[in-house]
Design an enzyme around this catalytic site. Structure first.
Site, PDB file in Angstrom:
ATOM      1  N   ASP A 115       0.826  -1.208   0.000  1.00  0.00           N
ATOM      2  CA  ASP A 115       0.000   0.000   0.000  1.00  0.00           C
ATOM      3  C   ASP A 115       0.861   1.259   0.000  1.00  0.00           C
ATOM      4  O   ASP A 115       0.528   2.257  -0.640  1.00  0.00           O
ATOM      5  CB  ASP A 115      -0.891   0.061   1.249  1.00  0.00           C
ATOM      6  CG  ASP A 115      -1.760  -1.165   1.418  1.00  0.00           C
ATOM      7  OD1 ASP A 115      -1.837  -1.974   0.481  1.00  0.00           O
ATOM      8  OD2 ASP A 115      -2.360  -1.306   2.496  1.00  0.00           O
ATOM      9  N   ASP A 194      -2.860   4.605  -3.170  1.00  0.00           N
ATOM     10  CA  ASP A 194      -2.143   3.509  -2.513  1.00  0.00           C
ATOM     11  C   ASP A 194      -1.559   2.629  -3.617  1.00  0.00           C
ATOM     12  O   ASP A 194      -2.221   2.393  -4.647  1.00  0.00           O
ATOM     13  CB  ASP A 194      -3.097   2.636  -1.675  1.00  0.00           C
ATOM     14  CG  ASP A 194      -3.377   3.224  -0.294  1.00  0.00           C
ATOM     15  OD1 ASP A 194      -3.053   4.397  -0.045  1.00  0.00           O
ATOM     16  OD2 ASP A 194      -3.942   2.484   0.537  1.00  0.00           O
ATOM     17  N   HIS A 243      -8.029  -1.074  -3.075  1.00  0.00           N
ATOM     18  CA  HIS A 243      -6.983  -1.995  -3.502  1.00  0.00           C
ATOM     19  C   HIS A 243      -7.551  -3.019  -4.492  1.00  0.00           C
ATOM     20  O   HIS A 243      -8.554  -3.665  -4.235  1.00  0.00           O
ATOM     21  CB  HIS A 243      -6.308  -2.705  -2.318  1.00  0.00           C
ATOM     22  CG  HIS A 243      -5.762  -1.704  -1.342  1.00  0.00           C
ATOM     23  ND1 HIS A 243      -5.485  -2.015  -0.043  1.00  0.00           N
ATOM     24  CD2 HIS A 243      -5.454  -0.379  -1.502  1.00  0.00           C
ATOM     25  CE1 HIS A 243      -5.020  -0.931   0.577  1.00  0.00           C
ATOM     26  NE2 HIS A 243      -5.007   0.068  -0.291  1.00  0.00           N
ATOM     27  N   ASP A 245      -6.074  -5.729  -5.595  1.00  0.00           N
ATOM     28  CA  ASP A 245      -5.439  -7.051  -5.583  1.00  0.00           C
ATOM     29  C   ASP A 245      -6.213  -8.140  -4.853  1.00  0.00           C
ATOM     30  O   ASP A 245      -5.654  -9.176  -4.489  1.00  0.00           O
ATOM     31  CB  ASP A 245      -3.984  -6.958  -5.088  1.00  0.00           C
ATOM     32  CG  ASP A 245      -3.842  -6.246  -3.758  1.00  0.00           C
ATOM     33  OD1 ASP A 245      -4.857  -5.748  -3.235  1.00  0.00           O
ATOM     34  OD2 ASP A 245      -2.706  -6.173  -3.240  1.00  0.00           O
ATOM     35  N   CYS A 345      -0.409  -8.141  -0.429  1.00  0.00           N
ATOM     36  CA  CYS A 345      -0.402  -6.901   0.367  1.00  0.00           C
ATOM     37  C   CYS A 345       0.785  -6.830   1.313  1.00  0.00           C
ATOM     38  O   CYS A 345       1.333  -5.755   1.550  1.00  0.00           O
ATOM     39  CB  CYS A 345      -1.658  -6.830   1.228  1.00  0.00           C
ATOM     40  SG  CYS A 345      -3.170  -6.738   0.294  1.00  0.00           S
TER      41      CYS A 345
HETATM   42  O1  DAV Z   1     -11.560  -6.814   0.338  1.00  0.00           O
HETATM   43  O2  DAV Z   1     -10.917  -6.387  -1.629  1.00  0.00           O
HETATM   44  C1  DAV Z   1      -8.370  -6.134  -0.229  1.00  0.00           C
HETATM   45  C2  DAV Z   1      -7.321  -5.352   0.442  1.00  0.00           C
HETATM   46  C3  DAV Z   1      -6.023  -5.669  -0.027  1.00  0.00           C
HETATM   47  N1  DAV Z   1      -5.057  -4.701   0.475  1.00  0.00           N
HETATM   48  C4  DAV Z   1     -10.801  -6.304  -0.430  1.00  0.00           C
HETATM   49  C5  DAV Z   1      -9.649  -5.523   0.101  1.00  0.00           C
END
Ligand code: DAV
Length: 360
Positions: A115, A194, A243, A245, A345
Site C-alpha cells: 500500500d 495507494d 486496492h 489485488d 499486500c
Molecule cells: O476486500 O478487496 C483487499 C485489500 C487488499 N489490500 C478487499 C480488500
C-alpha cells in the site's frame, strides 16, 4: 534496457511474475485501530464499524497480533528458502499522536508495504496515502529506501497530501441501484493513491479508482512515469473498492485470476488471456476480518511464472492454482489476514529479474 541488467540495480520490477530476487515483508508490531474517521466506513466490513469506533487508537488484540507476527516470520523463512532475499521495515511507534496544522491522528501499522510504496521499474515511489492514520507509515521503510537510493535506485514520493476535510466527501452514502459507478469517499481535492490499486504488467499498468486512490492521483502517476508506461483505469462491480489485488490478479503472462463477484465481464485488455475464477473463500465465519472482505484468498504472491504462495488451509485455491498450471507453496496466514491483507499486500517486490516488455 538490456536483459539481465536488472541484477546490477537494487530496485527493478516490471511485473507481478518475473523471478523474485528481493522482497520487503511487512511487520505487525504495535498494530493499532486507527482513530475514527469518515474515510473508514466506506471500506470497513459493516460488522466492524462498532469495534473500530469503540477501540479507536487502541492496540489490536495481543494474541492475534502475536499469531500474525509468527505467520509473517514463517512467510519470510519460506521466501528465503526459495532463494529470495527478504527485508523487513523498522518498527515505528503507532500510538503516538502526530499533527498537522489542521488535524491530528495516531497510526495503524507497517504490515502492508504494497500500500505504502510502489515499485515501477528501477523507481521506488512513496505513495501519497489518503488515510490520516497512514500519513507517516513510509517512515518504517526509510532505512531501506536510503539504502536502495545509495545503491543506485531512483527514489521519489507523490506530492505530500494535506488530507484536509476537503479531501473527503462528508455526505458519502452507499451506492443505490441508480448509480452506475461506485461512490467513493475521497474527492478530487488533491492527488492520493495507494500502491495496491495498481498491478504491473510490463508497459501496461492496471489501476482502479477507489476509496483511497482518486483520478488526480492516477493522473499524477501517469505523468510522473511518462511515455514508457500505459495506465489503464478499470472499473469493477465493487461497491467498496480499496486496492485492486483481491479483485484481479495477473499471475503470469496470459494468466489472470478474477474475483467472480466483482469481475462480471473480463476486461477487454485481457481478452486473449486464460482466466481462472477464484473459488469462494473458506475461512470460518467466526474468524475476524477487521479491514477487508474475505476475498484475500486471491491476494497471491508470485515467485516466478510458476511458483505461487497460497494459504496452507485454502484447499480450493490450492486446487485452482494447480489446475492453472502453477506450483503452490503453502504458508499459514489466516491470522495475518485479519489485518486486511494476504501475501500480495504483505510484500513489496523490490527486485524481479526481467525487462520491460508488453504482454497485450
Ligand atoms: O476486500 O478487496 C483487499 C485489500 C487488499 N489490500 C478487499 C480488500
Amino acid at each position: 534496457m538490456q536483459e539481465g541488467s536488472a541484477q546490477s540495480v537494487p530496485v527493478c520490477s516490471y511485473t507481478e511474475w518475473d523471478p523474485l530476487e528481493e522482497v520487503v515483508v511487512g511487520i505487525i508490531d504495535d498494530a493499532s485501530f486507527p482513530p475514527w474517521h469518515i474515510a473508514l466506513p466506506p471500506v470497513l466490513p459493516t460488522d466492524q464499524l462498532d469495534t473500530f469506533r469503540a477501540r479507536a487508537g487502541r492496540p489490536f488484540p495481543r494474541e492475534l497480533v502475536a499469531a500474525a507476527a509468527a505467520e509473517l516470520d514463517e512467510f519470510a523463512r519460506i521466501l528465503a528458502g526459495e532463494g529470495v532475499r527478504v527485508r523487513r521495515p523498522e518498527p515505528i511507534p503507532q500510538r503516538v499522536t502526530y499533527a498537522t496544522h489542521t488535524w491530528s491522528s495516531t497510526g495503524m501499522y507497517a504490515a502492508m508495504p504494497r500500500d505504502t510504496l510502489l515499485v515501477i521499474g528501477s523507481e521506488i515511489i512513496e505513495c501519497p496515502m489518503a488515510w490520516r492514520s497512514r500519513y507517516y507509515e513510509c517512515l518504517a521503510y526509510r532505512p531501506l529506501l536510503k539504502e536502495y537510493f545509495r545503491a543506485g535506485a531512483r527514489w521519489s514520493a507523490g506530492p505530500k497530501p494535506e488530507l484536509l476535510d476537503a479531501q473527503y466527501d462528508r455526505n458519502w452514502a452507499e451506492a443505490t441501484a441508480a448509480d452506475t459507478s461506485p461512490r467513493l469517499v475521497i474527492t478530487e481535492f488533491e492527488p492520493t493513491f495507494d500502491g495496491a490499486d495498481f498491478l504491473r504488467c510490463g508497459r501496461d499498468i492496471i489501476a482502479q479508482r477507489s476509496n483511497v486512490t482518486n483520478a488526480f492521483g492516477i493522473e499524477w502517476l501517469r505523468r510522473h512515469l511518462g511515455d514508457e508506461f500505459r495506465i489503464h483505469v478499470l472499473e469493477f462491480d465493487d461497491p467498496h473498492p480499496m486496492h485492486i489485488d483481491a479483485t484481479l490478479m495477473p499471475l503470469a503472462p496470459g494468466k489472470l485470476l478474477i474475483n467472480p463477484t466483482r469481475v462480471r465481464e473480463t476486461p477487454r485488455l485481457f481478452k486473449d488471456w486464460d482466466i481462472a475464477v477464484a473459488p469462494e473463500p473458506v475461512v470460518p465465519e467466526a474468524h475476524p476480518f477487521y479491514l477487508s472482505s474475505r476475498w484475500l484468498n486471491m491476494n497471491l504472491l508470485m515467485l516466478d511464472e510458476n511458483r505461487v504462495v497460497v494459504e496452507r488451509r485454502d484447499e480450493p485455491m490450492i486446487r485452482t492454482v494447480t489446475d492453472f498450471g502453477l506450483t503452490p507453496i503453502l504458508c499459514d496466514f489466516r491470522h495475518f489476514n485479519s489485518f486486511g491483507g494476504s501475501f500480495h499486500c504483505a510484500t513489496l517486490d523490490v527486485r524481479r529479474r526481467g525487462r520491460l516488455d508488453s504482454y497485450f
